[in-house]
Design a protein around this motif. Sequence first.
Motif, PDB file in Angstrom:
ATOM      1  N   TYR A   1       0.843  -1.201   0.000  1.00  0.00           N
ATOM      2  CA  TYR A   1       0.000   0.000   0.000  1.00  0.00           C
ATOM      3  C   TYR A   1       0.882   1.256   0.000  1.00  0.00           C
ATOM      4  N   ALA A   2       1.911   1.276   0.844  1.00  0.00           N
ATOM      5  CA  ALA A   2       2.800   2.436   0.929  1.00  0.00           C
ATOM      6  C   ALA A   2       3.506   2.682  -0.401  1.00  0.00           C
ATOM      7  N   GLN A   3       3.928   1.607  -1.054  1.00  0.00           N
ATOM      8  CA  GLN A   3       4.624   1.750  -2.338  1.00  0.00           C
ATOM      9  C   GLN A   3       3.691   2.265  -3.420  1.00  0.00           C
ATOM     10  N   LYS A   4       2.402   1.881  -3.360  1.00  0.00           N
ATOM     11  CA  LYS A   4       1.429   2.421  -4.306  1.00  0.00           C
ATOM     12  C   LYS A   4       1.240   3.932  -4.096  1.00  0.00           C
ATOM     13  N   ARG A   5       1.409   4.371  -2.856  1.00  0.00           N
ATOM     14  CA  ARG A   5       1.331   5.807  -2.556  1.00  0.00           C
ATOM     15  C   ARG A   5       2.659   6.507  -2.819  1.00  0.00           C
ATOM     16  N   GLU A   6       3.579   5.793  -3.496  1.00  0.00           N
ATOM     17  CA  GLU A   6       4.893   6.320  -3.880  1.00  0.00           C
ATOM     18  C   GLU A   6       5.751   6.675  -2.662  1.00  0.00           C
ATOM     19  N   LEU A   7       5.585   5.876  -1.603  1.00  0.00           N
ATOM     20  CA  LEU A   7       6.443   6.014  -0.423  1.00  0.00           C
ATOM     21  C   LEU A   7       7.563   4.986  -0.532  1.00  0.00           C
ATOM     22  N   THR A   8       8.737   5.451  -0.910  1.00  0.00           N
ATOM     23  CA  THR A   8       9.885   4.554  -1.057  1.00  0.00           C
ATOM     24  C   THR A   8      10.406   4.142   0.316  1.00  0.00           C
ATOM     25  N   ASN A   9      11.272   3.137   0.317  1.00  0.00           N
ATOM     26  CA  ASN A   9      11.865   2.699   1.589  1.00  0.00           C
ATOM     27  C   ASN A   9      12.647   3.821   2.257  1.00  0.00           C
ATOM     28  N   ASP A  10      13.330   4.650   1.447  1.00  0.00           N
ATOM     29  CA  ASP A  10      14.078   5.781   2.016  1.00  0.00           C
ATOM     30  C   ASP A  10      13.145   6.743   2.733  1.00  0.00           C
ATOM     31  N   LEU A  11      11.991   7.020   2.134  1.00  0.00           N
ATOM     32  CA  LEU A  11      11.017   7.914   2.772  1.00  0.00           C
ATOM     33  C   LEU A  11      10.443   7.281   4.038  1.00  0.00           C
ATOM     34  N   LEU A  12      10.127   6.009   3.959  1.00  0.00           N
ATOM     35  CA  LEU A  12       9.567   5.311   5.121  1.00  0.00           C
ATOM     36  C   LEU A  12      10.550   5.339   6.286  1.00  0.00           C
ATOM     37  N   GLU A  13      11.826   5.155   5.985  1.00  0.00           N
ATOM     38  CA  GLU A  13      12.834   5.157   7.043  1.00  0.00           C
ATOM     39  C   GLU A  13      13.057   6.570   7.591  1.00  0.00           C
ATOM     40  N   HIS A  14      13.088   7.575   6.690  1.00  0.00           N
ATOM     41  CA  HIS A  14      13.308   8.951   7.165  1.00  0.00           C
ATOM     42  C   HIS A  14      12.179   9.407   8.088  1.00  0.00           C
ATOM     43  N   PHE A  15      10.940   9.115   7.698  1.00  0.00           N
ATOM     44  CA  PHE A  15       9.793   9.563   8.499  1.00  0.00           C
ATOM     45  C   PHE A  15       9.378   8.521   9.533  1.00  0.00           C
ATOM     46  N   LYS A  16      10.160   7.426   9.635  1.00  0.00           N
ATOM     47  CA  LYS A  16       9.951   6.382  10.644  1.00  0.00           C
ATOM     48  C   LYS A  16       8.550   5.783  10.586  1.00  0.00           C
ATOM     49  N   VAL A  17       8.037   5.629   9.367  1.00  0.00           N
ATOM     50  CA  VAL A  17       6.684   5.103   9.179  1.00  0.00           C
ATOM     51  C   VAL A  17       6.665   3.614   9.506  1.00  0.00           C
ATOM     52  N   GLY A  18       5.586   3.160  10.129  1.00  0.00           N
ATOM     53  CA  GLY A  18       5.451   1.749  10.487  1.00  0.00           C
ATOM     54  C   GLY A  18       4.066   1.232  10.174  1.00  0.00           C
ATOM     55  N   TYR A  19       3.775   0.057  10.688  1.00  0.00           N
ATOM     56  CA  TYR A  19       2.465  -0.572  10.451  1.00  0.00           C
ATOM     57  C   TYR A  19       1.976  -1.218  11.736  1.00  0.00           C
ATOM     58  N   ALA A  20       0.714  -0.891  12.094  1.00  0.00           N
ATOM     59  CA  ALA A  20       0.055  -1.542  13.222  1.00  0.00           C
ATOM     60  C   ALA A  20      -0.839  -2.646  12.659  1.00  0.00           C
ATOM     61  N   PRO A  21      -0.509  -3.913  12.896  1.00  0.00           N
ATOM     62  CA  PRO A  21      -1.287  -5.018  12.311  1.00  0.00           C
ATOM     63  C   PRO A  21      -2.724  -5.046  12.835  1.00  0.00           C
ATOM     64  N   ASP A  22      -3.543  -5.794  12.123  1.00  0.00           N
ATOM     65  CA  ASP A  22      -4.939  -5.957  12.543  1.00  0.00           C
ATOM     66  C   ASP A  22      -4.992  -6.991  13.660  1.00  0.00           C
ATOM     67  N   ASN A  23      -4.498  -6.582  14.823  1.00  0.00           N
ATOM     68  CA  ASN A  23      -4.377  -7.478  15.976  1.00  0.00           C
ATOM     69  C   ASN A  23      -4.649  -6.648  17.222  1.00  0.00           C
ATOM     70  N   ASP A  24      -5.494  -7.171  18.106  1.00  0.00           N
ATOM     71  CA  ASP A  24      -5.943  -6.392  19.258  1.00  0.00           C
ATOM     72  C   ASP A  24      -4.871  -6.153  20.311  1.00  0.00           C
ATOM     73  N   THR A  25      -3.869  -7.022  20.372  1.00  0.00           N
ATOM     74  CA  THR A  25      -2.973  -6.969  21.531  1.00  0.00           C
ATOM     75  C   THR A  25      -1.498  -7.107  21.174  1.00  0.00           C
ATOM     76  N   ILE A  26      -1.124  -6.945  19.928  1.00  0.00           N
ATOM     77  CA  ILE A  26       0.273  -7.204  19.560  1.00  0.00           C
ATOM     78  C   ILE A  26       1.226  -6.193  20.204  1.00  0.00           C
ATOM     79  N   LEU A  27       0.872  -4.907  20.187  1.00  0.00           N
ATOM     80  CA  LEU A  27       1.728  -3.906  20.830  1.00  0.00           C
ATOM     81  C   LEU A  27       1.656  -4.041  22.345  1.00  0.00           C
ATOM     82  N   LEU A  28       0.470  -4.323  22.853  1.00  0.00           N
ATOM     83  CA  LEU A  28       0.288  -4.500  24.291  1.00  0.00           C
ATOM     84  C   LEU A  28       1.202  -5.607  24.815  1.00  0.00           C
ATOM     85  N   THR A  29       1.205  -6.736  24.126  1.00  0.00           N
ATOM     86  CA  THR A  29       2.035  -7.867  24.545  1.00  0.00           C
ATOM     87  C   THR A  29       3.517  -7.490  24.524  1.00  0.00           C
TER      88      THR A  29
END
Length: 604
Positions: free
Chosen positions: A138-166
């Motif tokens: 999805y990010a690549q379709k929005r023309e967000l390259t890996n360099d941009l993702l790393e510079h802006f520290k972009v991440g992904y929160a999975p469709d999971n209720d407790t992954i960050l909590l755990t």
Amino acid sequence: MAGRIPEQFIDEVRNSIDIVDVISQYVSLEKKGKDYLGLCPFHQEKTPSFTVNEGKQFFKCFGCGKGGNVFKFLMYQDHLTFPESVRKVAELAHLHMPDGYGEAVKPISPLKKMYRQATEFYQHILLTTKVGERALEYAQKRELTNDLLEHFKVGYAPDNDTILLTYLRQEGYTDDELRESGLFVESQDGQLFDRFRDRLMFPLGDESGYTVGFSGRRISNDKTIAKYMNSPETKIFNKSKLLFHFAEAKKAARSEKHLILYEGYMDVIAAYKAGIQSGVASMGTSLTTEQVYMLRRITPNILVNYDGDPPGIHAAERATKLFGQVQGFNLGIIVLPENLDPDEYVKKYGAEKYRAEVAGALSSMDFLLERLANQYNLHNDREKLAYITASVQMIAGLNDPVASDLYLDKLARQTGVTRESLKVTFVRERRKLQRARNHQQSYQQTAPFDNPGNIPEAKEAEAGTEVETKNPALDRLLYLFIHSDEARDYLLSQQFLFPDERYAKLAEFWLKYHQTHENAEVKGFIDFIPEELQGIIISMEMISMPPDYSKRELDDQLRALKKSKINEQLNDLLNQLKEAQRKQDNSLELEIAQKVIALRRKKF
């Protein structure tokens, strides 16, 4: 105090950096004589009172009273301890902390540490895991390259209720700390769940670059779910005082010579792709006064590039008026064609054309006049007259006579009306404005102090500044006591003791510091005295005092102090005398009167 870091290293760090270079990363400074002036980063002000003395390596705000050296500035600005401040300045000076001192300093608060770990966790999922592949596509379709993702520290929160909590529980955080963070929601039965699910995660940083919140962008096509979700406000996150990408943009502003204000983070990222690194965004919320002052501290040169559709143009108009309430801005407005936002424009026309749009930004007055013209039918004489009147009223509000003439000339060419006739109307409108301002000033001067906020002393106290009567003789004698061995020896030979206890303590501290340091200097001394005494030294150093003196001047200053002390005693006795007269105590009245006479003889 210095803690356990060796004094020699602290001196080396202090002498390896220029305070102007450090403060310029936070405040737009302008050279005025020997000092640099700017808007204070510690309180809101319209007229600069924040002063940096490069020669003495001190700063002082004459509005809120804060002052100190480079360490103190970072302690105030970034809420650091003294050892943390020394370490940060050492990093700026490319000096390594001595062995055993670098790791012991706690770098950030527990909440900021949690957000840093969450940022790294989300980015790891996006860039390196199978769970994150869909989000990465999805990010690549929005023309967000890996360099941009790393510079802006972009991440992904999975469709999971407790992954960050755990993950964060495994890192040792308690449920109370997790609740406080805003990263989780709580069910009625007290269970915690991840707030962000199935979203591309954009970290929101504070002025120092620490992540304090998130904005999550939906990647599914489910329109029943909000497209964007932001962190709730917490102890460390206040959206009205935050600008996306601000920590990075203010560095770029020194080379690009401006900051560009956008509506959202995707516009900032689009501009970054186009080679513009000075973009910031107010996260889709209305611009606030706090954010305006944040921008003004960095540079007066601000470009506003909101969306090109009607709501975006209206928001730009509102922002222009808000900037107009603060003096000193050189404001430009970028209006993109075809109702495009910056992200859409860069994708459609490319980086080079976008940079040309930035270079061709309208002045704020051109923008407002253009907006005004769109409200009238200029082919109708009645509406044209109304437009001319409204335009002249707008131009009359300018303080710059050159700018006023420029826009009157433009208006004359646009409407076919002579400049002379416009000038008559302009002068009349200026007089109206001046009468209104005079009336307002007169009202403010005569208005009663109906609340403590109107009283200057109350404002100073609220800002944390001690309100006191300064004694020039005390400051001059302390200055010479510190800066001249001969003057100090003479004062000690006269068995002089500073009558003010704080000054006496400072003299005692200086004697000890001077004896134990081979090259004793005030800029080092300030770090080794109690904080409550530092303000006296800073204020004394920021005054332009001549280093030259004579024995006669010292004697005169000593006599001035003696007279000052006698005056204090006389005032006290005169108050006692009034009280004795009120009580009709004749014997006490006579006794006090004799003391008054004796003191007056001493005075002369």
